[in-house]
Design an enzyme around this catalytic site. Structure first.
Site, PDB file in Angstrom:
ATOM      1  N   THR A 159      32.650  41.082  41.984  1.00  0.00           N
ATOM      2  CA  THR A 159      33.644  40.734  40.964  1.00  0.00           C
ATOM      3  C   THR A 159      33.089  39.521  40.219  1.00  0.00           C
ATOM      4  OG1 THR A 159      34.960  39.526  42.614  1.00  0.00           O
ATOM      5  CG2 THR A 159      35.657  41.762  42.073  1.00  0.00           C
ATOM      6  N   LYS A 185      30.330  41.209  49.226  1.00  0.00           N
ATOM      7  CA  LYS A 185      30.794  40.524  48.031  1.00  0.00           C
ATOM      8  C   LYS A 185      31.896  39.534  48.396  1.00  0.00           C
ATOM      9  CE  LYS A 185      33.844  40.784  45.684  1.00  0.00           C
ATOM     10  NZ  LYS A 185      35.313  40.482  45.523  1.00  0.00           N
ATOM     11  N   THR A 196      38.163  38.356  47.363  1.00  0.00           N
ATOM     12  CA  THR A 196      38.162  39.304  48.466  1.00  0.00           C
ATOM     13  C   THR A 196      36.766  39.393  49.031  1.00  0.00           C
ATOM     14  OG1 THR A 196      40.001  40.676  47.759  1.00  0.00           O
ATOM     15  CG2 THR A 196      38.290  41.760  49.016  1.00  0.00           C
ATOM     16  N   GLU A 284      33.567  29.630  45.376  1.00  0.00           N
ATOM     17  CA  GLU A 284      33.947  29.151  44.044  1.00  0.00           C
ATOM     18  C   GLU A 284      33.584  27.682  43.875  1.00  0.00           C
ATOM     19  OE1 GLU A 284      37.419  31.869  45.304  1.00  0.00           O
ATOM     20  OE2 GLU A 284      36.299  30.230  46.197  1.00  0.00           O
ATOM     21  N   ASN A 407      39.738  28.667  39.444  1.00  0.00           N
ATOM     22  CA  ASN A 407      41.022  29.147  39.956  1.00  0.00           C
ATOM     23  C   ASN A 407      42.228  28.632  39.197  1.00  0.00           C
ATOM     24  OD1 ASN A 407      40.075  30.762  42.123  1.00  0.00           O
ATOM     25  ND2 ASN A 407      39.373  28.859  43.061  1.00  0.00           N
ATOM     26  N   SER A 412      43.857  35.732  31.083  1.00  0.00           N
ATOM     27  CA  SER A 412      43.691  36.095  29.672  1.00  0.00           C
ATOM     28  C   SER A 412      42.999  37.428  29.578  1.00  0.00           C
ATOM     29  CB  SER A 412      42.888  35.024  28.942  1.00  0.00           C
ATOM     30  OG  SER A 412      41.657  34.820  29.619  1.00  0.00           O
TER      31      SER A 412
END
Lengths: 412, 412
Positions: A159, A185, A196, A284, A407, A412
């Protein structure tokens, strides 16, 4: 929608991934959410393939998790279908329809039962999965199947991962060399997507499903369950292990003890830990990979919990982002873990230098080497509880502005 | 060292704080760590004052916590001494010496026993408390005692709080109006300081220590224990409640049931919740105050745990910072709480609008009012588990770049 993220500075290149006997892979761009990239992956397994799975502990899992848990009871698999861009979570009856329809369409094309088809989805939550796009892509996926497409598959399941993740091991089993290969992933995220973790592993070993399941459970406990990015648990976390049985080794009975496959289990654990650390490296906003070694706890389980309390502490993680060897925050995290600990027997070290020992600062402690260590990409924290022989190692990443950027972005 | 932080946009002004009979306060600048500000606070209580306390659950608490826990056994108090700038945590034998010396010096000046002196410290961890500076300031503190200095005391205990915190209530008890007044500090932080929550409350009620302790325990459970900034627990968290007994109300026996002081307990809980929310409003980097109402859980305890799982989720908190009503992340947090929950009975609302109900998006859901609500300073999240009658409300703040700035800064 998917704002391009800078590639993690902790990237490790994906290794060569030669074929695993009995496994063919394909990817396609089904346009489920993303444009201009592959988002659908089909992995086909030879007849006779056994399967094991470990899933999220979330009590609100996605429909694909429910499907896989039920399918796993048969212990057999012929295919895995994965889509990126939509998690098929919190989609009610539509979500159940989507998994049924996808499995049925795949089974018809492959000539197997729907229960032999495993499913995983990752992406946005709460929007119905446009599964017709996925089933429409199945003929293309079938036509594209090849044993050489592991790298494509590693990319197709991403992703907002900033690099594809794969690992491969070989190990002797019953007199023959077998291969274990896996892709994963996580833990990138795009608003409003959920981070995830998905991990799919295949081996040419011939292992009964109960043996496979026991090996997978133990290996996940010793790898993915020792890592954390932000303490949050996805509704879709999935690890699946497929054994095609193409390798010609001595027979392993369904009730074989763990010791009969000790080498295999060790290699599997090593491979999963490799993939788990790749996921943390792509956490992240991660700028630093952090290893935490806890020793001297009353039990190994207690050491694990203390390690995770440190690894999940926002105060520890922001201090590391700031390259600050703030052992006071580590004391805090040990103290809040709820596990036996004693301030006066506690020792804390960073990068091989003990800073605090037995309840106080080490006399004449020289901050120099610690400051230098904190500037690196890989940080090592050692905590000795001083009460027993329990030990555990866990891994995390730092907590940076990048995490907030990724995060906290508007949808959008 | 203490970089000036912008005042929280969630500030509430400290109320008028008139005297509480039997309480005198003073502050001084002892130069413990900060320059150019008061950092030492003395609060003197009339003879006969009873005391109750609730402390951090950390297993690595600071020396003042150990001291207070022991002193509490007597149930009597004559003084409280608080310093800001040094937490006296992880300071070994020196820490114990510091508390003993401070209590002894205070007791000598006031003509009481050391055990009647309560102590609290907040600030840097792992550095010996220069307690001589504190004891040297005691004569000035004694000379400065006045019933009118509640605001000074609220400022004197601050570390990187961006505003002073106070609250006051009056309530009828045994036929007479009594006053409860309190101040608090937290949850600002300066590297390498620890966010510590300190709260000191005084009343002129005449209450035996066991009654006071039971009331305080219940009130803390219903207030501070329902709030969170970042899930981390300080080694120094302290709530102390002093009852001077100056009010002329009917006698309350030591074994009086909770119902005998029902009004007092309600007022105390209300006051502590007021202070707890002030602390959350001053959470590091907080831009929004978030209230989470959980209903329909199997028990109240279960509802509380689910609420805290949502309130501590970095993914939920960053979404709120981004003004994104990302209910998928709320589903995730409910799912990871480990409490009974069912995806298909779960409903989620924001600002009075139900977005997701019974396992799926509300048909025709209009995002407009929700988007508008998310832009405000006070965010309301409602979660109905749909399984029982258990409910709980918890509060948190958002997770912003400000948090990373404050906590990721180098020590200097």
């Amino acid at each position: 929608m998917a704002k391009a993220l800078p590639v993690s500075p902790l990237l490790v290149p994906i290794p060569e991934m030669p074929p695993v006997a009995g496994v063919r892979l394909a990817t396609a761009a089904a346009g489920i959410r993303y444009q201009g990239r592959t988002d659908s992956t089909l992995i086909e397994f030879a007849p006779g393939t056994t399967v094991a799975g470990v899933f999220t502990r979330s009590l609100c899992p996605g429909a694909p998790i429910d499907w896989c848990r039920a399918a796993l009871k048969n212990g057999k698999a012929r295919a895995l279908v994965v889509n990126a861009g939509n998690a098929n979570v919190f989609t009610g009856r539509a979500g159940v329809e989507a998994v049924k329809a996808t499995a049925a369409a795949t089974a018809e094309l492959l000539g197997c039962k729907p229960r032999d088809v495993f499913l995983a989805s990752t992406g946005v939550i709460g929007e119905p999965l446009p599964y017709e796009r996925l089933t429409a892509a199945l003929p293309e996926l079938l036509a594209g199947l090849s044993p050489d497409r592991w790298h494509d598959a590693a990319r197709g399941i991403m992703t907002t991962d900033t690099f594809p993740k794969g690992a491969r091991r070989t190990v002797m089993l019953g007199g023959t060399e077998v291969t274990i290969a896996g892709i994963a992933k996580g833990s990138g995220m795009i608003a409003p997507d959920m981070a995830t973790m998905l991990c799919f592993v295949a081996t040419d070993a011939k292992l009964p499903a109960p043996v496979l399941q026991a090996a997978l459970k133990a290996a996940v406990d010793a790898s993915f369950n020792r890592t954390t990015v932000d303490s949050d648990t996805s509704t879709s976390d999935t690890v699946l292990l497929f054994a095609t049985g193409q390798a010609k080794h001595d027979r392993i009975a369904a009730d074989a003890p763990g010791s009969a496959v000790r080498g295999f289990r060790a290699a599997l654990t090593d491979l999963l830990l490799d993939l788990a650390l790749q996921v943390v490296r792509d956490g992240e906003g991660a700028q630093k990979l952090v290893r935490i070694d806890v020793t001297g706890a009353v039990t190994a389980k207690s050491a694990h919990r203390i390690g995770m309390a440190i690894a999940n502490s926002p105060l520890v993680k922001t201090a590391i982002a700031g390259e600050d060897a703030n052992w006071g925050r580590i004391v805090m995290a040990v103290g809040k873990a709820g596990e036996p600990a004693d301030r006066d027997t506690l020792s804390i070290g960073v990068g091989g230098t003990w800073m605090a020992r037995e309840g106080g600062v080490v006399p004449g402690y020289d901050e120099g080497p610690v400051v230098a260590h904190m500037k690196g990409r890989e940080i090592e924290i050692a905590v000795d509880i001083g009460l027993g022989k329990g030990k555990a190692t866990v891994w995390t990443c730092d907590l940076t502005h990048g995490y907030i950027d990724i995060n906290g972005a508007y949808r959008s």
